[in-house]
Design a protein around this motif. Structure first.
Motif, short mmCIF file in Angstrom:
data_model
loop_
_atom_site.label_atom_id
_atom_site.label_comp_id
_atom_site.label_asym_id
_atom_site.label_seq_id
_atom_site.Cartn_x
_atom_site.Cartn_y
_atom_site.Cartn_z
N GLU A 231 0.80 -1.12 0.00
CA GLU A 231 -0.15 -0.45 0.26
C GLU A 231 0.79 0.97 0.04
O GLU A 231 2.37 1.31 0.70
N ASP A 232 0.34 2.62 -0.32
CA ASP A 232 1.02 3.87 -0.80
C ASP A 232 0.27 4.55 0.17
O ASP A 232 -1.21 3.81 -0.14
N TRP A 233 0.94 5.81 0.22
CA TRP A 233 -0.13 6.79 -0.03
C TRP A 233 -1.35 7.12 -0.24
O TRP A 233 -2.54 7.67 0.31
N THR A 234 -1.04 7.07 -1.51
CA THR A 234 -2.12 7.17 -2.99
C THR A 234 -3.22 6.66 -1.97
O THR A 234 -4.20 6.55 -2.47
N THR A 235 -2.66 5.54 -2.22
CA THR A 235 -4.51 4.46 -1.67
C THR A 235 -5.33 4.80 -0.84
O THR A 235 -6.24 5.28 -0.53
N TYR A 236 -4.39 5.49 0.31
CA TYR A 236 -5.04 5.46 1.59
C TYR A 236 -5.45 7.19 1.14
O TYR A 236 -6.91 8.39 1.88
N SER A 237 -4.89 7.91 0.37
CA SER A 237 -5.91 9.74 -0.30
C SER A 237 -7.07 9.52 -1.11
O SER A 237 -8.22 10.01 -1.20
N ASN A 238 -6.87 8.54 -1.63
CA ASN A 238 -8.41 7.84 -2.44
C ASN A 238 -9.26 7.64 -1.01
O ASN A 238 -10.24 7.62 -2.10
N LEU A 239 -8.75 6.52 -0.32
CA LEU A 239 -10.36 5.84 0.10
C LEU A 239 -10.02 7.40 1.04
O LEU A 239 -11.81 7.55 1.22
N ALA A 240 -9.90 8.08 1.44
CA ALA A 240 -9.99 9.29 2.57
C ALA A 240 -11.35 9.86 1.84
O ALA A 240 -12.14 10.51 2.25
N SER A 241 -10.59 9.97 0.40
CA SER A 241 -11.98 11.31 -0.37
C SER A 241 -12.94 10.32 -0.52
O SER A 241 -14.40 11.42 -0.91
N ILE A 242 -12.69 9.48 -1.13
CA ILE A 242 -14.37 7.80 -1.30
C ILE A 242 -15.06 8.52 0.31
O ILE A 242 -16.25 8.76 -0.25
N ASN A 250 -15.28 10.65 10.28
CA ASN A 250 -14.61 9.75 11.04
C ASN A 250 -13.65 8.72 10.49
O ASN A 250 -12.50 8.42 10.71
N LYS A 251 -14.23 7.99 9.47
CA LYS A 251 -13.44 7.20 8.26
C LYS A 251 -12.28 7.46 7.51
O LYS A 251 -11.12 7.58 7.69
N ALA A 252 -12.79 8.85 6.94
CA ALA A 252 -11.99 9.64 6.51
C ALA A 252 -10.84 10.48 7.04
O ALA A 252 -9.57 10.52 6.58
N GLU A 253 -11.36 10.66 8.15
CA GLU A 253 -9.94 10.87 9.19
C GLU A 253 -8.52 10.12 9.41
O GLU A 253 -7.55 9.89 9.34
N ASP A 254 -9.97 8.43 9.80
CA ASP A 254 -8.86 7.17 9.96
C ASP A 254 -8.03 6.54 8.95
O ASP A 254 -6.91 6.50 9.23
N LEU A 268 5.76 15.72 -1.17
CA LEU A 268 5.55 16.84 -1.38
C LEU A 268 3.73 16.91 -1.86
O LEU A 268 2.32 17.65 -0.94
N SER A 269 3.54 15.88 -2.58
CA SER A 269 1.90 15.99 -2.68
C SER A 269 1.12 15.51 -1.65
O SER A 269 -0.04 15.64 -1.95
N ALA A 270 1.59 14.29 -1.04
CA ALA A 270 1.07 13.47 0.29
C ALA A 270 0.48 14.61 1.06
O ALA A 270 -0.71 14.22 1.97
N PHE A 271 1.41 15.33 1.10
CA PHE A 271 0.98 16.77 2.57
C PHE A 271 0.30 17.15 1.62
O PHE A 271 -0.13 17.71 2.94
N GLN A 272 0.37 17.84 0.85
CA GLN A 272 -1.20 18.73 -0.20
C GLN A 272 -1.72 17.73 -0.30
O GLN A 272 -3.33 18.45 0.06
N HIS A 273 -2.15 16.59 -0.36
CA HIS A 273 -3.77 15.62 -0.37
C HIS A 273 -4.06 15.64 1.04
O HIS A 273 -5.54 16.14 1.31
N LEU A 274 -2.80 15.65 1.81
CA LEU A 274 -3.47 15.97 3.56
C LEU A 274 -3.97 16.69 3.83
O LEU A 274 -5.13 17.23 4.88
N ILE A 275 -3.54 18.33 3.49
CA ILE A 275 -4.32 19.37 3.64
C ILE A 275 -5.46 19.19 3.23
O ILE A 275 -6.78 20.02 3.89
N THR A 276 -5.79 19.33 1.94
CA THR A 276 -7.24 19.46 0.77
C THR A 276 -7.90 18.63 1.22
O THR A 276 -9.03 19.28 1.82
N LEU A 277 -7.33 17.30 1.93
CA LEU A 277 -8.43 16.31 2.84
C LEU A 277 -9.10 16.31 3.64
O LEU A 277 -10.75 16.60 4.60
N TYR A 278 -8.25 17.01 4.42
CA TYR A 278 -8.45 17.27 5.79
C TYR A 278 -9.35 19.06 6.25
O TYR A 278 -10.05 19.21 6.93
#
Length: 488
Positions: A231-242, A250-254, A268-278
């Motif tokens: 698994e990589d960070w993109t997997t959980y970025s996709n999951l959080a977005s879903i 709550n599931k998104a934040e997990d 860097l892209s992972a950080f930016q996805h975190l900021i956007t999704l939070y």
């Protein structure tokens, strides 16, 4: 990279430093092409000089240079180099031919790539050369040709990998056919084709598009059980977005916590996805926490990171925070980016702070970042909402000067206003502005203009000619009104 390091890295036995400079280049080919920088113009000029010199280069050296050019999106020079060396008798492997197909498609278009593929000897038509064509059919959403080629590859028993299947599934994802993706996953498993991380991500998004959250979680669980895929960070970025889109905060934040764990390499892209999704979960505290982490990881924080952060703060209605972040960016950035100013300008106008928006636009101009089309579009929408038509027309004029083309919805708003106010002069002035983008304003605009003349009780000696010159077909009502306003 020095020539010696280049040779050491690629383990070549034929040394560039020892070869004859009468026949060969005296330096590495890639260094020759990029000696004046990486701009398209300079690379092309240096390539032309190399071609005219008739000097030689080793094949491995040419292959490496082509890879560098492709990586830097210099497709036309890469193609010219590839073609030139083939003309000089340098033999191409099937892998080289596959790369050549990709270069042709990117530099000259898919039709030229097809022609080259057809010209190849039959023994060269394998999974390597079919692959680039399939990829470009999928990227350009040419569904019929992509499906036909994919079936042909299966008929020929060519070696198919997750790369080929991912291309087709991405095509279905982009063309709104997510229901077809689970079928392809089943086919991959039946054919014992290994799924990779991209496959799982596509599969997860597909079942999410079918509103099946339980299926999304089954995909994640299957991925966790797959010992051959990490698994990589993109997997959980996709999951959080879903989860965000499904309202499962709550599931998104997990999922975002898992994303952070996977971002060990400080992407860097992972950080930016975190900021956007939070931001989408409304968690301002976490937005600021991740922002601090990003700045620690990247002390020279890029403009794109400030742009992303300020956008998120504006969406969360944290205007003071956005202003503070903007001031921090201005004080530390050597280049002024109008895109970042535009975000704050939009926020000011949304809160009806027109003076602040104007001051920021003027400040940007003084800092050397003149307003772009987006800037004027933001002001345009504000003036339209306020009913300030004269100012709105000025914004359209300025935006067109920045190569912007007004959409049909915007044009209709203006013409509806002029119809309601029976303002012939205002409408004609607006049409002149539109003609700066396109001489032909179209049938809808002309028909509206005819109605404005009719409702205002005015006539036009040239309206017939204008309609004829644009070769538009008026409605029956438009034709009737045209006769009414035309001077006999």
């Amino acid at each position: 990279m020095s020539s010696s390091l280049f040779i050491k890295r690629f383990g070549r036995t034929k040394s560039i430093t020892k070869r004859s400079t009468k026949k060969y280049l005296e330096e590495a080919l890639y260094r020759r092409l990029f000696k004046d920088g990486g701009s398209d113009v300079s690379v092309r000029q240096n390539l032309n000089q190399f071609v005219k010199s008739r000097k030689k280069a080793y094949k491995w050296e040419v292959d490496h240079t082509v890879r560098i050019l492709r990586h830097r999106n210099r497709y036309a020079p890469a193609l010219k180099l590839s073609e030139t060396m083939a003309e000089r008798g340098m033999n191409k492997t099937v892998g080289d031919q596959a790369i050549h197909i990709d270069l042709i498609a990117k530099a000259k278009g898919i039709n030229a790539a097809e022609a080259y593929f057809v010209s190849l000897p039959e023994q060269s038509k394998n999974h390597l050369t079919y692959g680039p064509l399939l990829n470009h059919y999928c990227k350009e959403l040419i569904t019929d040709k992509a499906e036909s080629m994919f079936e042909k590859m299966k008929e020929l028993n060519l070696t198919l990998t997750s790369v080929h299947y991912n291309c087709v599934m991405t095509l279905y994802e982009k063309t709104g056919q997510p229901e077809r993706i689970p079928e392809i996953i089943m086919e991959m498993k039946a054919s014992e084709v290994k799924l990779d991380i991209l496959t799982y991500n596509i599969w997860m998004r597909a079942v999410a598009a079918l509103n099946d959250i339980s299926a999304v979680e089954r995909v994640i669980n299957e991925l966790k059980r797959d010992d051959e895929v990490s698994e990589d960070w993109t997997t959980y970025s996709n999951l959080a977005s879903i989860y965000v889109d499904s309202g499962l905060t709550n599931k998104a934040e997990d999922a975002l916590k898992e994303l952070e764990k996977k971002n060990a390499h400080k992407n860097l892209s992972a950080f930016q996805h975190l900021i956007t999704l939070y931001g989408k979960t409304g968690n301002l505290i976490e937005v600021y926490r991740v922002w601090r982490s990003l700045k620690l990881a990247f002390p020279k924080t890029a403009n794109i990171s400030y742009l992303n952060m300020i956008q998120v703060l504006v969406k969360l209605d944290d205007l003071p925070g956005a202003e503070k972040c903007f001031r921090e960016w201005v004080s530390g950035s050597p280049t002024y980016d109008i895109r970042i100013a535009n975000v704050l300008i939009g926020a000011y106008l949304k809160s009806d702070s027109f003076v602040k928006a104007e001051e920021l636009r003027e400040l940007s101009k003084r800092r050397g970042a003149k307003p772009n089309a987006k800037t004027w579009e933001i002001f345009l929408n504000y003036h339209l909402e306020k009913g300030e038509i004269v100012s709105a027309v000025s914004c359209v004029d300025n935006a067109i000067g920045e190569k912007w083309v007004p959409g049909a919805a915007v044009i209709r708003k203006f013409m509806a206003y002029y119809e309601g106010s029976k303002d012939v002069d205002g409408a004609e002035g607006f049409v002149k502005v539109l003609q700066k983008a396109d001489d032909n304003v179209g049938g809808d605009v002309l028909e509206s203009l005819i109605r404005i003349y009719a409702s205002a009780g005015k006539t036009s000696p040239i309206m017939h000619r204008r309609v004829k010159m644009e070769n538009v077909e008026l409605s029956d009502e438009g034709k009737e009104l045209l006769e009414k306003i035309s001077v006999k």
